[in-house]
Design an enzyme around this catalytic site. Structure first.
Site, short mmCIF file in Angstrom:
data_model
loop_
_atom_site.label_atom_id
_atom_site.label_comp_id
_atom_site.label_asym_id
_atom_site.label_seq_id
_atom_site.Cartn_x
_atom_site.Cartn_y
_atom_site.Cartn_z
N ALA A 131 22.22 44.85 -3.33
CA ALA A 131 21.05 44.27 -2.69
C ALA A 131 21.50 43.68 -1.36
CB ALA A 131 20.44 43.20 -3.60
N GLY B 125 24.86 41.68 -1.38
CA GLY B 125 25.98 42.54 -1.71
C GLY B 125 26.37 43.46 -0.56
N ARG C 36 24.14 49.66 -10.10
CA ARG C 36 23.64 50.24 -11.35
C ARG C 36 22.76 51.46 -11.06
NH1 ARG C 36 22.84 47.93 -16.52
NH2 ARG C 36 23.10 45.81 -15.71
N SER D 186 27.00 30.78 -0.26
CA SER D 186 25.83 30.25 0.42
C SER D 186 25.78 30.73 1.87
CB SER D 186 25.84 28.72 0.40
OG SER D 186 24.71 28.20 1.08
N LYS E 73 28.20 24.73 -6.27
CA LYS E 73 27.13 25.49 -5.61
C LYS E 73 25.76 25.02 -6.10
CE LYS E 73 25.15 28.83 -3.22
NZ LYS E 73 23.82 29.03 -3.76
N HIS F 174 25.03 21.87 -4.31
CA HIS F 174 24.66 22.27 -2.94
C HIS F 174 23.19 22.65 -2.89
CE1 HIS F 174 23.72 25.62 -0.21
NE2 HIS F 174 24.60 25.12 0.64
N ASN F 175 22.74 23.46 -3.85
CA ASN F 175 21.35 23.89 -3.87
C ASN F 175 20.41 22.74 -4.16
OD1 ASN F 175 22.58 26.39 -3.56
ND2 ASN F 175 21.16 27.42 -4.92
N GLU G 60 20.00 20.93 -1.08
CA GLU G 60 19.14 21.78 -0.24
C GLU G 60 17.66 21.55 -0.59
OE1 GLU G 60 18.27 26.46 -0.52
OE2 GLU G 60 20.35 25.98 -0.01
N TYR G 61 17.34 21.45 -1.87
CA TYR G 61 15.98 21.14 -2.30
C TYR G 61 15.52 19.83 -1.66
CZ TYR G 61 15.12 24.53 -6.14
OH TYR G 61 14.88 25.66 -6.88
N ARG H 82 7.71 20.68 -5.70
CA ARG H 82 7.42 22.11 -5.74
C ARG H 82 6.47 22.43 -6.90
NH1 ARG H 82 12.60 25.76 -3.84
NH2 ARG H 82 13.43 24.31 -2.29
N HIS I 287 17.31 -3.00 -30.90
CA HIS I 287 18.32 -2.17 -30.24
C HIS I 287 19.45 -2.99 -29.62
CE1 HIS I 287 16.18 1.52 -30.92
NE2 HIS I 287 15.08 1.04 -30.38
N SER J 225 19.90 -2.33 -34.96
CA SER J 225 20.25 -0.93 -34.88
C SER J 225 21.68 -0.80 -34.36
CB SER J 225 19.32 -0.19 -33.93
OG SER J 225 17.99 -0.24 -34.37
#
Length: 485
Positions: free
Chosen positions: A13, A16, A35, A130, A185, A188-189, A192-193, A289, A454, A480
């Site tokens: 793709a 690649g 493939r 990236s 990575k 990193h993303n 990026e968001y 998003r 608790h 608890s």
């Protein structure tokens, strides 16, 4: 068959193909396979025509072209396709050969593959890549991790094709063992968001709040890109504003306001929850998003739900522009600080010994979040390799102090105009929480002990010593067990 190929790459793709051509440009012979074999012939007849690239029509033929130790890089869709190709490759390889997954794989999958292949004697590397199409072709940021024994055999190839900064320093170095490369990575993303959502909120305030048109927006972002905010994302945003559609109108105005995602932001948030790292801004960017995808619901709600009366900006445009710039810069610091908190937690939890300053250097070029800003992160960790939080470095603490007034006014402006500033607001709240010596969690602990026994800790007793009170007079002294979940 002569074994002349230095490395094989599976998956032709866009990414690649461009990685193959990049390797070819740097003198490496690449065996290319896909493939759908017809894509190999198309690639060889067009993009790879006249190169030293070797087209393979089967995995057996591809492996037969490789020098030892054999190096095979996968650039295929994350998940099942990676496992399928690994299963097909293993019978064709021998101990000491190397499989490299260059896709956006979820790091637990990389950990699993690393362990499974180690038992077979195959060296597995999960490498973040990236930079998109342009980066792949002319120099990406590469974040390899996995079997350390593989690094000497792929180092020259990876560092030659990577982006270069600061006098030809490659944006690629060994990250750590097991799933470290894909974890970094993923973070990193996630950052990026956050970066992208912050920029979108600035755009919303400038466009819907201040009434700036596309030409003026491009001018503002171009100016911002000359200073502290200098980055790839600010640069491309300035260009997006003025890009024309086929009819001569601005393309941006025709694009639907419903964003997609591929999961890496969600993975970052999941990892933050698992490791106890509060990546709240990245979480808000993911949720933003999701909210954007509810387009039909939002349109219906806009006719029913009301906002502020007379939401019209009446302030000084020039001063407010600077406020929004400061808010964007300060929030960006928070986004990176949270990402680094998560990586520090993972490094300690998994014993990866991540080089925090080195990671910033790897992101200086080639990748989507590349920016001037990253040089300051590298400098911060050079000053203090054990820095627990970026905000505590004097450069960043001073920057946050300087930007604080504009940051707070920007969040207030969004509230007054009814314009959502989820990540700006979250970043400011996180900053205020982190700098607070005392938070209201004492009440929260009292509530937990009241309804569920608790237990709680006391300020006048050592940490780790827990108490329970009989709040109602009917609860007794049984409590608890204490645990975190």
């Amino acid at each position: 068959m002569p074994q002349t190929a230095d490395i094989a790459l599976i998956g032709l793709a866009v990414m690649g193909q461009n990685i193959v051509l990049n390797m070819n440009d740097h003198g490496y012979v690449v065996a290319a396979f896909n493939r759908t074999v017809s894509k190999v012939d198309e690639f060889m007849a067009n993009e790879a025509k006249g190169t030293k690239v070797l087209g393979a029509h089967s995995l057996e033929e591809m492996v037969g072209m490789l020098k030892r130790p054999r190096r095979v890089m996968l650039l295929v869709k994350a998940g099942k396709p990676v496992d399928e190709f690994i299963n097909l490759l293993v019978p064709l390889l021998e101990p000491g050969d190397i499989i490299i997954d260059g896709g956006n794989s979820y790091y637990p999958d990389t950990v699993r593959r690393y362990k499974e292949l180690k038992e077979k004697g195959i060296l597995f590397v999960g490498s973040g890549v990236s930079g998109g199409e342009e980066g792949a072709r002319h120099g990406p940021s590469l974040m390899p991790g996995g079997a350390p024994e593989a690094w000497p055999h792929i180092k020259a190839i990876f560092q030659s094709i990577a982006a270069k900064v600061d006098g030809n320093v490659p944006c690629c170095d060994w990250v750590g063992e097991s799933g470290a490369g894909h974890f970094v990575k993923m973070v990193h993303n996630g950052i990026e968001y956050g970066d992208m959502q912050l920029i979108c909120e600035a755009y919303n305030l400038l466009h819907d709040g201040l009434g700036l048109d596309n030409a003026k927006l491009a001018e503002v972002f171009t100016e911002w890109n000359q200073g502290e905010l200098d980055s790839y994302l600010i640069e491309i945003t300035s260009k997006i504003f003025t890009f024309k559609d086929t009819d001569g109108s601005y393309l941006l105005d025709h694009i639907l306001d419903a964003a997609g995602q591929k999961g890496t932001g969600k993975w970052t948030v999941d990892s933050g929850l698992e490791l106890g790292a509060p990546v709240t801004l990245i979480a808000e960017a993911v949720f933003a998003r999701m909210i954007s995808s509810l387009k039909d619901e939002r349109v219906a709600a806009s006719a029913v739900l009301v906002g502020p009366e007379n939401p019209k900006f009446t302030g000084d445009v020039k001063l407010t522009l600077e406020d929004i710039r400061q808010a964007l810069y300060a929030s960006k610091i928070i986004s990176y600080a949270q990402g680094y908190m998560l990586m520090r937690q993972a490094s300690e939890q998994y014993k990866w010994n991540l080089n925090m300053g080195g990671l910033a250097l790897m992101w200086r070029g080639g990748c989507i979040i590349r920016s001037r800003f990253l040089g300051e992160i590298k400098a911060a960790f050079d000053r203090n390799p054990n820095l627990t939080n970026l905000m505590l470095d004097h450069f960043f603490s001073d920057a946050l102090k300087k930007a604080q007034g504009g940051w707070r006014r920007t969040v207030a402006l969004g509230a007054q105009l009814g314009i959502p500033t989820t990540t700006f607001s979250n970043a400011l709240s996180f900053y205020d929480s982190y700098r607070s010596a005392r938070l209201p969690a004492n009440l929260l602990q009292a509530q937990r002990d009241y309804f569920g026994a608790h237990t709680y800790e006391r300020v006048d007793q050592p940490r780790g010593k827990f108490f329970h009170s009989n709040w109602t007079g009917q609860g007794g002294t049984v409590s608890s067990s204490t645990y975190n979940a």
